[in-house]
Write a protein that holds these residues in place. Structure first.
Motif, PDB file in Angstrom:
ATOM      1  N   PHE A  32       1.397  -3.392   7.649  1.00  0.00           N
ATOM      2  CA  PHE A  32       2.545  -4.207   7.245  1.00  0.00           C
ATOM      3  C   PHE A  32       3.515  -3.361   6.428  1.00  0.00           C
ATOM      4  O   PHE A  32       3.124  -2.587   5.559  1.00  0.00           O
ATOM      5  N   LYS A  33       4.809  -3.501   6.708  1.00  0.00           N
ATOM      6  CA  LYS A  33       5.832  -2.825   5.932  1.00  0.00           C
ATOM      7  C   LYS A  33       6.801  -3.843   5.347  1.00  0.00           C
ATOM      8  O   LYS A  33       7.233  -4.783   6.018  1.00  0.00           O
ATOM      9  N   VAL A  34       7.143  -3.601   4.095  1.00  0.00           N
ATOM     10  CA  VAL A  34       8.052  -4.485   3.379  1.00  0.00           C
ATOM     11  C   VAL A  34       9.485  -4.243   3.838  1.00  0.00           C
ATOM     12  O   VAL A  34       9.960  -3.104   3.885  1.00  0.00           O
ATOM     13  N   ARG A  35      10.160  -5.307   4.210  1.00  0.00           N
ATOM     14  CA  ARG A  35      11.612  -5.322   4.407  1.00  0.00           C
ATOM     15  C   ARG A  35      12.124  -6.371   3.433  1.00  0.00           C
ATOM     16  O   ARG A  35      12.161  -7.561   3.732  1.00  0.00           O
ATOM     17  N   ALA A  36      12.508  -5.907   2.264  1.00  0.00           N
ATOM     18  CA  ALA A  36      12.754  -6.825   1.147  1.00  0.00           C
ATOM     19  C   ALA A  36      14.212  -6.815   0.723  1.00  0.00           C
ATOM     20  O   ALA A  36      15.001  -5.946   1.107  1.00  0.00           O
ATOM     21  N   PHE A 448       8.091   3.752  -1.300  1.00  0.00           N
ATOM     22  CA  PHE A 448       8.891   2.532  -1.273  1.00  0.00           C
ATOM     23  C   PHE A 448      10.308   2.888  -1.694  1.00  0.00           C
ATOM     24  O   PHE A 448      10.524   3.404  -2.795  1.00  0.00           O
ATOM     25  N   VAL A 449      11.276   2.648  -0.820  1.00  0.00           N
ATOM     26  CA  VAL A 449      12.682   2.794  -1.204  1.00  0.00           C
ATOM     27  C   VAL A 449      13.093   1.461  -1.819  1.00  0.00           C
ATOM     28  O   VAL A 449      13.586   0.561  -1.142  1.00  0.00           O
ATOM     29  N   GLY A 450      12.852   1.353  -3.110  1.00  0.00           N
ATOM     30  CA  GLY A 450      12.981   0.064  -3.788  1.00  0.00           C
ATOM     31  C   GLY A 450      14.401  -0.407  -3.994  1.00  0.00           C
ATOM     32  O   GLY A 450      14.620  -1.593  -4.258  1.00  0.00           O
ATOM     33  N   GLU A 451      15.366   0.521  -3.859  1.00  0.00           N
ATOM     34  CA  GLU A 451      16.771   0.125  -3.969  1.00  0.00           C
ATOM     35  C   GLU A 451      17.606   1.032  -3.072  1.00  0.00           C
ATOM     36  O   GLU A 451      17.472   2.254  -3.102  1.00  0.00           O
ATOM     37  N   PHE A 482       5.531   2.220   2.586  1.00  0.00           N
ATOM     38  CA  PHE A 482       5.388   0.870   2.023  1.00  0.00           C
ATOM     39  C   PHE A 482       6.526  -0.041   2.463  1.00  0.00           C
ATOM     40  O   PHE A 482       6.334  -1.223   2.712  1.00  0.00           O
ATOM     41  N   GLY A 483       7.733   0.508   2.556  1.00  0.00           N
ATOM     42  CA  GLY A 483       8.873  -0.286   2.987  1.00  0.00           C
ATOM     43  C   GLY A 483      10.103  -0.028   2.152  1.00  0.00           C
ATOM     44  O   GLY A 483      10.213   0.990   1.464  1.00  0.00           O
ATOM     45  N   TRP A 484      11.059  -0.959   2.208  1.00  0.00           N
ATOM     46  CA  TRP A 484      12.310  -0.802   1.476  1.00  0.00           C
ATOM     47  C   TRP A 484      12.783  -2.156   0.956  1.00  0.00           C
ATOM     48  O   TRP A 484      12.306  -3.215   1.370  1.00  0.00           O
ATOM     49  N   ALA A 485      13.766  -2.097   0.022  1.00  0.00           N
ATOM     50  CA  ALA A 485      14.370  -3.315  -0.525  1.00  0.00           C
ATOM     51  C   ALA A 485      15.854  -3.068  -0.779  1.00  0.00           C
ATOM     52  O   ALA A 485      16.219  -2.129  -1.485  1.00  0.00           O
ATOM     53  N   TYR A 486      16.701  -3.901  -0.192  1.00  0.00           N
ATOM     54  CA  TYR A 486      18.156  -3.798  -0.347  1.00  0.00           C
ATOM     55  C   TYR A 486      18.562  -4.327  -1.719  1.00  0.00           C
ATOM     56  O   TYR A 486      18.015  -5.316  -2.207  1.00  0.00           O
TER      57      TYR A 486
END
Length: 509
Positions: A32-36, A448-451, A482-486
């Motif tokens: 699972f990858k976060v698309r946040a 994780f590209v958190g921003e 892990f994913g990313w978050a805009y």
């Protein structure tokens, strides 16, 4: 009826969490990858995200952290804290910089403490004649360090400064500033030694400025904001548009709800409870992000710094206080099916936050999460500024389900000032891809590209060019393990608002 409805709502949330604490066992899907999307500006205020939130503050040009420079009209020189603080205030500088800038600590809309470069407060020389102006106090005392700014109603650039002894500051010579000018004589002309021309530098618009600025009205203002800025329909919208998680920035004071320390007000914890309830309803994961740590970890408004100072991590007591906040948050939501990760702190600053202090905190914070949850990921933010992107690997690499958070913006460095559309896009595919590959290893922590945001320094770009820029970032940041978050869901600046970008066809997920 409103009180009854609110109690019903709180009871339903408690029953919901209790039911899952008894029946729910969460497992991690390694694929699972976060698309946040970040819910920025909601539970931790940032004025640039929603400027209107600050509109009703009386005398809002003089908030905590505003830098003021005072130029004497008689000697035509700036007030200065000699040596940056610890001695006299003089008026002998032809130009203004750090020692000539006084940071406001707001008492109310008219009275203030003035903090100098070395963090002392301006006051009167109580060991001398009682009228010489000095900067020697490490903590403000109401009887000696509180000043009133009196503004000329006909020219707001001109002010007088009333000292706690009832007299006004005056410049007698370039090296002698005293608080012994009586009354309102002399007018506002260039011959009055108590008149100064002010220049404002910088200024913060964060949670501290908001709550202290509104004072007794802050509770009402923020309650309205929390219940209208992010609502249930936003979670529904998110779930219907290819987003599977939300990263929710919170402030350290949330752990003391409903009676947090001054100047903060209670209520944000209830809003976070609502977010978990809605996230479960619409099948979204939640990342709790400690965005503002006690004392501020970077000096910015988004960490609720009072005046740009950074005090986090300087003592063991401060670190333990932060660990306790993580413990509180994890204990409260560990049994929720929506809790996916806990981010221990957002954007600590390098080198002002030492790697030793940060490592000590991250280890203790990780253990606090694990005390309540064996399955929640633990996210550790890289330091801002000059730091090795892999400096946390020795710690995080040995901790199960740990994640390294990196933030990528094509905005805040000089290199982006003159980049064209194509150069920005190539920078994503080349430089950002290399940077992400460097921290994404097969046997290391997840990344994780958190921003990130589809905004840049390019002016006059077309919709198609924005689409290409956004797509490049989606492609590259989608490789993060892990994913990313805009950043962020809502914003008065359109391209910073994922909601606007989706509704207007700039981004499609």
């Amino acid at each position: 009826m409103a009180i009854y409805s609110e109690r019903q709502k709180q009871l339903s949330i408690c029953i919901f969490f209790l039911a899952f604490s008894l029946a729910y066992a969460r497992t991690i899907n390694p694929d699972f990858k976060v698309r946040a999307v970040n819910l920025g500006g909601w539970l931790v205020a940032e004025g640039w995200i929603k400027p209107s939130l600050f509109d009703g503050i009386p005398n809002k040009d003089f908030l905590d952290g505003t830098g003021l420079q005072f130029k004497s009209v008689t000697v035509n020189k700036y007030l200065c804290a000699e040596t940056g603080g610890g001695t006299n205030i003089v008026a002998n500088r032809s130009s203004a910089s750090g020692w000539e800038t006084f940071s406001l600590w707001r008492i109310n809309e008219r009275t203030f403490n003035f903090r100098v470069f070395n963090k002392q407060f301006i006051g009167l020389d109580t060991k001398g004649n009682g009228v010489d102006v000095v900067a020697v106090s490490s903590k403000p005392v109401a009887s000696n360090n509180t000043f009133e700014i009196v503004t000329n109603p006909d020219d707001t650039r001109r002010v007088r400064i009333k000292a706690p002894n009832g007299f006004f500051l005056q410049v007698k010579t370039e090296n002698l500033v005293t608080a012994d000018y009586a009354g309102n004589s002399g007018g506002w002309g260039d011959d009055n030694p108590s008149v100064f021309v002010i220049t404002r530098t910088g200024g913060l618009h964060g949670e501290f400025q908001l709550t202290n600025g509104y004072g007794p009205n802050a509770q009402h203002i923020l309650k309205d904001h929390w219940t209208t800025f992010i609502v249930e329909d936003d979670f529904k919208f998110i779930s219907q548009n290819g987003i599977n998680a939300v990263r929710i920035p919170v402030g350290w004071w949330i752990a003391s709800d409903p009676t947090p320390p001054w100047p903060y007000v209670g209520g944000s914890l209830q809003a976070l409870d609502n977010a978990f309830f809605w996230a479960n309803k619409y099948g979204l994961r939640v990342i709790i992000d400690l965005h503002a740590a006690p004392g501020s970890q970077n000096g910015y408004e988004h960490s609720s710094s009072r005046d740009g100072s950074l005090e986090w991590g300087l003592t063991d007591e401060n670190i333990q206080q932060t660990v306790n906040i993580i413990d509180f948050l994890t204990a409260r939501y560990a049994k929720s099916p929506s809790l996916y990760a806990v981010e221990l702190i957002n954007e600590p600053s390098s080198p002002r936050v030492s790697l030793d202090s940060l490592t000590k905190y991250y280890r203790a914070g990780y253990n606090a999460v694990r005390k309540h949850s064996s399955s929640a990921y633990v996210i550790m933010s890289n330091r801002l500024g000059p730091a090795d992107p892999r400096e946390l690997f020795p710690l995080a690499g040995g901790l199960k389900d740990s994640v390294i958070d990196v933030h990528y913006y094509n905005l805040f460095e000089d290199v982006f000032d003159s980049m064209t559309v194509q150069e920005n896009i190539e920078f994503i595919y080349r430089n950002r891809s290399e940077a992400l590959n460097y921290v994404t290893t097969s046997n290391g922590p997840r990344t994780f590209v958190g921003e990130w945001v589809a905004e840049w320094r390019v002016t006059g770009a077309t919709k198609a060019e924005y689409q290409r820029f956004a797509q490049a970032q989606l492609e590259v940041f989608g490789r993060a393990s892990f994913g990313w978050a805009y950043w962020t869901l809502k914003n008065v600046n359109n391209h910073w608002s994922l909601e606007w970008m989706i509704k207007n066809g700039y981004i499609k997920l």
